[in-house]
Scaffold this motif. Sequence first.
Motif, PDB file in Angstrom:
ATOM      1  N   SER A 209       0.836  -1.201   0.000  1.00 11.63           N
ATOM      2  CA  SER A 209       0.000   0.000   0.000  1.00 11.63           C
ATOM      3  C   SER A 209       0.870   1.250   0.000  1.00 11.63           C
ATOM      4  CB  SER A 209      -0.908   0.029   1.231  1.00 11.63           C
ATOM      5  OG  SER A 209      -1.812  -1.048   1.228  1.00 11.63           O
ATOM      6  N   ILE A 210       0.297   2.343  -0.473  1.00 12.87           N
ATOM      7  CA  ILE A 210       0.980   3.626  -0.368  1.00 12.87           C
ATOM      8  C   ILE A 210       0.034   4.645   0.255  1.00 12.87           C
ATOM      9  CG2 ILE A 210       2.427   3.165  -2.382  1.00 12.87           C
ATOM     10  CD1 ILE A 210       0.746   5.247  -3.923  1.00 12.87           C
ATOM     11  N   ILE A 211       0.609   5.634   0.928  1.00  8.14           N
ATOM     12  CA  ILE A 211      -0.163   6.729   1.507  1.00  8.14           C
ATOM     13  C   ILE A 211       0.390   8.038   0.957  1.00  8.14           C
ATOM     14  CG2 ILE A 211      -0.938   7.859   3.625  1.00  8.14           C
ATOM     15  CD1 ILE A 211      -0.221   5.327   5.167  1.00  8.14           C
ATOM     16  N   MET A 212      -0.474   8.817   0.345  1.00  9.18           N
ATOM     17  CA  MET A 212      -0.096  10.156  -0.110  1.00  9.18           C
ATOM     18  C   MET A 212      -0.483  11.139   0.992  1.00  9.18           C
ATOM     19  SD  MET A 212       1.213  11.709  -2.860  1.00  9.18           S
ATOM     20  CE  MET A 212       0.685  10.969  -4.420  1.00  9.18           C
ATOM     21  N   VAL A 213       0.478  11.922   1.439  1.00  4.77           N
ATOM     22  CA  VAL A 213       0.275  12.841   2.570  1.00  4.77           C
ATOM     23  C   VAL A 213       0.490  14.276   2.104  1.00  4.77           C
ATOM     24  CG1 VAL A 213       0.997  13.428   4.919  1.00  4.77           C
ATOM     25  CG2 VAL A 213       1.170  11.047   4.120  1.00  4.77           C
ATOM     26  N   ASP A 214      -0.426  15.164   2.457  1.00  9.75           N
ATOM     27  CA  ASP A 214      -0.309  16.573   2.069  1.00  9.75           C
ATOM     28  C   ASP A 214      -0.602  17.445   3.288  1.00  9.75           C
ATOM     29  OD1 ASP A 214      -0.436  18.461  -0.636  1.00  9.75           O
ATOM     30  OD2 ASP A 214      -1.594  19.256   1.051  1.00  9.75           O
ATOM     31  N   ILE A 215       0.300  18.387   3.581  1.00 10.23           N
ATOM     32  CA  ILE A 215       0.110  19.281   4.729  1.00 10.23           C
ATOM     33  C   ILE A 215      -1.014  20.266   4.411  1.00 10.23           C
ATOM     34  CG2 ILE A 215       1.202  20.968   6.254  1.00 10.23           C
ATOM     35  CD1 ILE A 215       3.893  19.746   5.530  1.00 10.23           C
ATOM     36  N   ASP A 216      -1.982  20.331   5.302  1.00 12.99           N
ATOM     37  CA  ASP A 216      -3.116  21.230   5.103  1.00 12.99           C
ATOM     38  C   ASP A 216      -2.704  22.688   5.323  1.00 12.99           C
ATOM     39  OD1 ASP A 216      -4.843  19.071   4.630  1.00 12.99           O
ATOM     40  OD2 ASP A 216      -5.207  18.801   6.773  1.00 12.99           O
ATOM     41  N   TYR A 217      -3.158  23.564   4.437  1.00 11.82           N
ATOM     42  CA  TYR A 217      -2.932  25.010   4.547  1.00 11.82           C
ATOM     43  C   TYR A 217      -1.454  25.369   4.689  1.00 11.82           C
ATOM     44  CZ  TYR A 217      -7.936  24.760   5.520  1.00 11.82           C
ATOM     45  OH  TYR A 217      -9.278  24.502   5.442  1.00 11.82           O
ATOM     46  N   PHE A 218      -0.608  24.649   3.980  1.00 11.97           N
ATOM     47  CA  PHE A 218       0.835  24.910   4.083  1.00 11.97           C
ATOM     48  C   PHE A 218       1.179  26.310   3.567  1.00 11.97           C
ATOM     49  CE2 PHE A 218       5.200  24.619   2.360  1.00 11.97           C
ATOM     50  CZ  PHE A 218       5.873  24.313   3.546  1.00 11.97           C
ATOM     51  N   LYS A 219       0.508  26.740   2.529  1.00  5.42           N
ATOM     52  CA  LYS A 219       0.762  28.080   1.981  1.00  5.42           C
ATOM     53  C   LYS A 219       0.505  29.149   3.037  1.00  5.42           C
ATOM     54  CE  LYS A 219      -0.450  31.192  -1.812  1.00  5.42           C
ATOM     55  NZ  LYS A 219      -0.771  32.327  -0.926  1.00  5.42           N
ATOM     56  N   ARG A 220      -0.507  28.923   3.863  1.00  6.79           N
ATOM     57  CA  ARG A 220      -0.822  29.869   4.923  1.00  6.79           C
ATOM     58  C   ARG A 220       0.346  29.988   5.904  1.00  6.79           C
ATOM     59  NH1 ARG A 220      -5.995  28.424   8.359  1.00  6.79           N
ATOM     60  NH2 ARG A 220      -6.956  28.684   6.274  1.00  6.79           N
ATOM     61  N   SER A 232      11.116  24.387   8.165  1.00  2.00           N
ATOM     62  CA  SER A 232      11.221  23.702   9.456  1.00  2.00           C
ATOM     63  C   SER A 232      10.027  22.779   9.682  1.00  2.00           C
ATOM     64  CB  SER A 232      11.305  24.737  10.582  1.00  2.00           C
ATOM     65  OG  SER A 232      11.409  24.107  11.840  1.00  2.00           O
ATOM     66  N   LEU A 233       8.849  23.235   9.260  1.00  2.00           N
ATOM     67  CA  LEU A 233       7.641  22.409   9.384  1.00  2.00           C
ATOM     68  C   LEU A 233       7.766  21.151   8.523  1.00  2.00           C
ATOM     69  CD1 LEU A 233       4.756  21.885  10.326  1.00  2.00           C
ATOM     70  CD2 LEU A 233       3.952  23.358   8.463  1.00  2.00           C
ATOM     71  N   LEU A 234       8.278  21.297   7.312  1.00  4.52           N
ATOM     72  CA  LEU A 234       8.470  20.139   6.433  1.00  4.52           C
ATOM     73  C   LEU A 234       9.390  19.116   7.089  1.00  4.52           C
ATOM     74  CD1 LEU A 234       8.855  21.938   2.996  1.00  4.52           C
ATOM     75  CD2 LEU A 234       7.011  20.389   3.632  1.00  4.52           C
ATOM     76  N   ASP A 249       9.620   0.108   5.795  1.00  4.37           N
ATOM     77  CA  ASP A 249       8.737   1.106   5.205  1.00  4.37           C
ATOM     78  C   ASP A 249       9.572   2.264   4.660  1.00  4.37           C
ATOM     79  OD1 ASP A 249       6.628  -0.473   6.022  1.00  4.37           O
ATOM     80  OD2 ASP A 249       6.267   0.661   7.858  1.00  4.37           O
ATOM     81  N   ILE A 250       9.017   2.993   3.721  1.00  5.09           N
ATOM     82  CA  ILE A 250       9.771   4.059   3.051  1.00  5.09           C
ATOM     83  C   ILE A 250       8.934   5.331   3.009  1.00  5.09           C
ATOM     84  CG2 ILE A 250      10.882   4.779   0.904  1.00  5.09           C
ATOM     85  CD1 ILE A 250      10.942   1.615   0.326  1.00  5.09           C
ATOM     86  N   ALA A 251       9.532   6.433   3.458  1.00  5.92           N
ATOM     87  CA  ALA A 251       8.891   7.740   3.353  1.00  5.92           C
ATOM     88  C   ALA A 251       9.685   8.588   2.368  1.00  5.92           C
ATOM     89  CB  ALA A 251       8.834   8.424   4.711  1.00  5.92           C
ATOM     90  N   ALA A 252       8.986   9.279   1.483  1.00  2.00           N
ATOM     91  CA  ALA A 252       9.643  10.103   0.473  1.00  2.00           C
ATOM     92  C   ALA A 252       8.982  11.472   0.418  1.00  2.00           C
ATOM     93  CB  ALA A 252       9.550   9.435  -0.901  1.00  2.00           C
ATOM     94  N   ARG A 253       9.772  12.474   0.075  1.00  2.00           N
ATOM     95  CA  ARG A 253       9.184  13.775  -0.207  1.00  2.00           C
ATOM     96  C   ARG A 253       8.811  13.773  -1.683  1.00  2.00           C
ATOM     97  NH1 ARG A 253      11.653  19.891   0.019  1.00  2.00           N
ATOM     98  NH2 ARG A 253       9.643  20.950  -0.222  1.00  2.00           N
ATOM     99  N   TYR A 254       7.521  13.883  -1.932  1.00  7.00           N
ATOM    100  CA  TYR A 254       7.030  13.760  -3.307  1.00  7.00           C
ATOM    101  C   TYR A 254       7.140  15.076  -4.069  1.00  7.00           C
ATOM    102  CZ  TYR A 254       4.133  12.025  -7.107  1.00  7.00           C
ATOM    103  OH  TYR A 254       3.678  11.627  -8.343  1.00  7.00           O
ATOM    104  N   GLY A 255       7.153  16.176  -3.337  1.00  5.80           N
ATOM    105  CA  GLY A 255       7.247  17.489  -3.978  1.00  5.80           C
ATOM    106  C   GLY A 255       6.478  18.523  -3.187  1.00  5.80           C
ATOM    107  N   GLY A 256       7.064  19.722  -3.000  1.00  6.03           N
ATOM    108  CA  GLY A 256       6.380  20.758  -2.244  1.00  6.03           C
ATOM    109  C   GLY A 256       6.069  20.295  -0.841  1.00  6.03           C
ATOM    110  N   GLU A 257       4.781  20.333  -0.471  1.00  4.42           N
ATOM    111  CA  GLU A 257       4.369  19.902   0.870  1.00  4.42           C
ATOM    112  C   GLU A 257       3.759  18.495   0.853  1.00  4.42           C
ATOM    113  OE1 GLU A 257       0.928  22.504  -0.697  1.00  4.42           O
ATOM    114  OE2 GLU A 257       3.085  22.295  -0.946  1.00  4.42           O
TER     115      GLU A 257
END
Length: 345
Positions: A209-220, A232-234, A249-257
Amino acid sequence: MNYMEEKTKAGEYLRLALNYITKHNLPATPVNYAVWYEYVSGKNIKLKKAIDHSLKNAGPINNVKVEGLYQKYVVDGDRIVISNLLTKISLMLKDISNHVSETKEDLAENGKSLNELAVKINDAKNFNEIRCIVDQMLAETKGLLQSGKRLQTRMRISSEDLKQLQQELEKSQQEAQTDALTGLINRRGLEKKLEIERIRAKQNDLPFSIIMVDIDYFKRVNDTFGHLVGDSLLRGIAQILKTHLRQNDIAARYGGEEFLIILPETGIKGATTVAKKIQKTLATKEWKLRKSGETMGKITVSMGISLYRMNEPEASLIKRADDALFIAKNKGRDQIVIQKEQEEF
């Protein structure tokens, strides 16, 4: 350069990129667009650091500078590293070749002298002549041994240089697949890890399985506290992801947040458990500015989960997780959605 953001996010990156192009009075060329797009999206950490350094030191950012950044960080980043390594290998091979040639010449000269002595020994008439020939033989034999020792020493040094070069190559490969900001693997490394998991799934008949994770309101966060706090938050989110993962298990930064987690030999139920743990940790974590102690408020993430279907292309697997993430965002964020079932938790 492959840009795979959904339309809303891509539009936002485009707007920000054009703002920078206008601010620095640059023409809207493909090169300028590519450089500033990668800068605002956070895709290219080395490029971002170089531009931030220029902005901080009030250096002029003109067409010539942008072109240089493009060649160094967008087009030629890997090529420069590879070129440097190839140069070192070429010099090392030339050095080894010279050592062997020199030793070969020494050995040939010593061999010629010994052959001449072999002829002379047949003509020796007394002990003094014999002793003289023997002394010369010892000298030539000693020369052979010294030549051999010199070659051994030089080859030993070359061997050590080769080991160091091998370490540099491995380090360069690792750096090329690592996100400099978070320490997680980047998209390039992710592609290789996904391919490995697809092969393992086929061999063992065990999907993952994979999980796509996106930080909510990161632009804010960036707009309110600045990009350094955003960085620092990233890093903080990346660390939280790692603490909830098993060794394989493997965690990757997919791009941006955005982040992507690979969970080998794990079904939807297991992936959902991991996602809930991440969600629970964030719900109880208090985020504050390091210097002032000012609170940043609650930080949440939206997550989309997809289960690998045997022989499914990588792009399809990621798209299903991204579709689930999109639904989670539209339903108010801070939610977990499974694709294709779209079951919400």
